[in-house]
Structures are given as C-alpha cells and as structure tokens.
Design an enzyme around this catalytic site. Structure first.
Site, mmCIF file in Angstrom:
data_model
loop_
_atom_site.group_PDB
_atom_site.id
_atom_site.type_symbol
_atom_site.label_atom_id
_atom_site.label_comp_id
_atom_site.label_asym_id
_atom_site.label_seq_id
_atom_site.Cartn_x
_atom_site.Cartn_y
_atom_site.Cartn_z
ATOM 1 C CG ASP A 66 -1.981 -1.116 1.047
ATOM 2 O OD1 ASP A 66 -2.511 -1.265 -0.063
ATOM 3 O OD2 ASP A 66 -2.230 -1.846 2.019
ATOM 4 N NE ARG A 85 -1.472 0.370 6.117
ATOM 5 C CZ ARG A 85 -1.423 -0.489 5.110
ATOM 6 N NH1 ARG A 85 -2.532 -0.851 4.514
ATOM 7 N NH2 ARG A 85 -0.272 -0.995 4.709
ATOM 8 C CG HIS A 160 -7.016 -1.946 -1.135
ATOM 9 N ND1 HIS A 160 -6.317 -2.600 -0.135
ATOM 10 C CD2 HIS A 160 -6.934 -0.621 -0.844
ATOM 11 C CE1 HIS A 160 -5.838 -1.704 0.720
ATOM 12 N NE2 HIS A 160 -6.204 -0.503 0.321
ATOM 13 C CB CYS A 247 -1.373 -6.860 1.079
ATOM 14 S SG CYS A 247 -2.995 -7.289 0.609
HETATM 15 C C1 CIR Z 1 -5.757 -2.039 6.094
HETATM 16 O O1 CIR Z 1 -6.961 -1.977 6.324
HETATM 17 O O2 CIR Z 1 -5.136 -1.092 5.625
HETATM 18 C C2 CIR Z 1 -5.042 -3.322 6.420
HETATM 19 N N1 CIR Z 1 -5.617 -3.914 7.581
HETATM 20 C C3 CIR Z 1 -5.104 -4.276 5.270
HETATM 21 C C4 CIR Z 1 -4.392 -3.791 4.049
HETATM 22 C C5 CIR Z 1 -4.341 -4.791 2.976
HETATM 23 N N2 CIR Z 1 -3.616 -4.303 1.871
HETATM 24 C C6 CIR Z 1 -3.893 -4.566 0.606
HETATM 25 O O3 CIR Z 1 -4.881 -5.198 0.308
HETATM 26 N N3 CIR Z 1 -3.108 -4.055 -0.314
#
Ligand code: CIR
Length: 254
Positions: A66, A85, A160, A247
């Site tokens: 991300d 984040r 996403h 991810c």
């Molecule tokens: C979030 O909600 O940001 C994290 N718990 C999960 C992120 C997952 N990332 C992705 O699908 N690229």
C-alpha cells in the site's frame, strides 16, 4: 532478478485497520509462520527477498504494497488513505531509492497501492475508501510522461481494487464481477472467482507463476484448469486483517 520487498508482521497486528470484517484475534506466531511460507514461495520463484526492518509500532506495516507503486520508470510513494498508515511510507521510500526515481502523492490526494492494478501500459485505480479522486488525478499526471493510461474504477463491498481483480497472466485477470465492473477490463481474458469464494480474486503474479491462498480451493482449480502454475500458501491469519497475497510485497523488476 526481481527484488521482493517485505516486512515482518508487527506485534501490534491485532490493532490493524479493518473496514469490511469484524475483528477476530490474529495468532501472531501462526501469522508469522504463514508469512515465512509466503517469503519462501517468493524465493522459490527466483525473487531476491529484501526484508525491511520491522516497524513494531505500526500495526499494518506488513502490508508494504500500500505504500508504493513500483513501475519500470519510477516508484510512486503513496499517501495511504488511513492516517495510521502514513508513517509506513518513509522506510519504504528509503528502500526503493537505490532502485528507482521516487515520485510522491501529496495532500489532499490519497492512494493505497492495493488499489493500483497495472497491466502493461494500463493502470486501473480503485476509487475506494482509501484512494480518492485527487490521488487518481495526481497518479495520472505523474504517469502520463511515461505513456501510461490511468482509469478510475468503482468498487463495492471490498477494501481495494486488488481485492476484486488481479493479474494472473499477461493478458488474463482474475476477477470477482460482483465487486467491480468487469466491462472496464474487456480488453483482457477474465477468470471469475468461484461464487463460493468472493474474496478469492487476490493473486500475486510472479515470474509466470501465481502465488495464491490455499483457502480458496475452488478458484484455484479454475486457475489450474486455465493452465496457470499456482503456488499455494497459507494466508488465513492475515486475511483476518483484510490482507491478501499481493499486499505483503513490493516487486522491483531488474
Ligand atoms: C488495512 O486496512 O489497511 C489493512 N488492515 C489491510 C491492508 C491490505 N492491503 C492490501 O490489500 N493491499
């Protein structure tokens, strides 16, 4: 050789962001064992794995995807939609700097790398709760000089864009058409997830193979029936944090 950037799971993972799932306890030891398996799969597929220093205070820091979008010409350091984040990007930018020219998404734009699907010169970006129109416009302006087209895509019922659609071969996407508009992707061959596995559209294409969670066996069969090489990994613990297989790495091509 492809460099795969990863990061160890934070001991604070149980305080991760959640959007569509109810909180369930994540077993840190089990999650870390599954994450090791994922790293082994990347190595098996000839990646050099670069493990970033842990960020124990940042619950979601294992989800490195991300924080950046890595293309051949540059890496775009994102501005994640969840404020918790945003501190994750700094160390990722440092790690990418030796390999790519860095470009940045700035306020009021937000982009999560999980919303950015690249297939050839086409870039699709999910208009999600994390990535906004200003972020998409910045991406389009940053990438136009390199000849990429950028298209915003609506989503429903998932975090996403890459929860709903991912690339599994140069001309083929794996998709849940109930979560995004399949018509947007009409230039590609589409494989639909099995209806019993709505969260099964997240697969990671690496060196002509697909890393895929073992908890979606019906969709996995569909991928194999299409002649794709599938390497399964256990990924059930991080799935409780709304994380999938794309991810947990950033792939940097040579
Ligand atoms: C979030 O909600 O940001 C994290 N718990 C999960 C992120 C997952 N990332 C992705 O699908 N690229």
């Amino acid at each position: 050789m492809i460099i795969a950037i990863t990061r160890e799971i934070s001991p604070a993972i149980n305080e991760c962001e959640l959007t569509h799932l109810a909180r369930e306890p994540i077993d840190l030891a089990a999650a870390r064992a599954q994450h090791r398996q994922y790293i082994e799969a990347l190595r098996q597929l000839d990646c050099e794995v670069l493990e970033l220093p842990p960020e124990p205070e940042l619950p979601d820091s294992v989800f490195v995807e991300d924080t950046a979008v890595v293309l051949d010409e540059a890496a775009i350091i994102t501005r994640p939609g969840a404020p918790s984040r945003r501190p994750e990007t700094e160390s990722v930018a440092r790690a990418l700097a030796p390999y790519r020219r860095l470009l940045h998404i700035t306020a009021p734009g937000t982009i999560d790398g999980g919303d950015v699907l690249r297939a050839g010169r086409s870039i699709f970006i999910g208009l999600s709760s994390r990535s906004n129109q200003a972020g998409i416009e910045q991406m389009a302006a940053l990438l136009a000089p390199f000849g990429y087209s950028v298209t915003g895509v609506r989503l429903s019922g998932c975090l996403h864009l890459k929860s709903a659609v991912t690339q599994v071969a140069p001309d083929t996407l794996l998709i849940n058409p109930r979560q995004t508009d399949a018509a947007v992707f009409s230039e590609f061959e589409l494989i639909e997830v099995d209806e019993s596995e709505p969260a099964g559209a997240n697969a990671l294409l690496v060196n002509e193979a697909v890393i895929y969670p073992s908890h979606f066996p019906a969709t996995r069969r569909k991928l194999e029936e299409r002649g794709l090489r599938v390497i399964t990994v256990e990924a059930s613990e991080l799935a409780k944090a709304e994380g999938g297989v794309t991810c947990c790495s950033l792939l940097v091509s040579p």
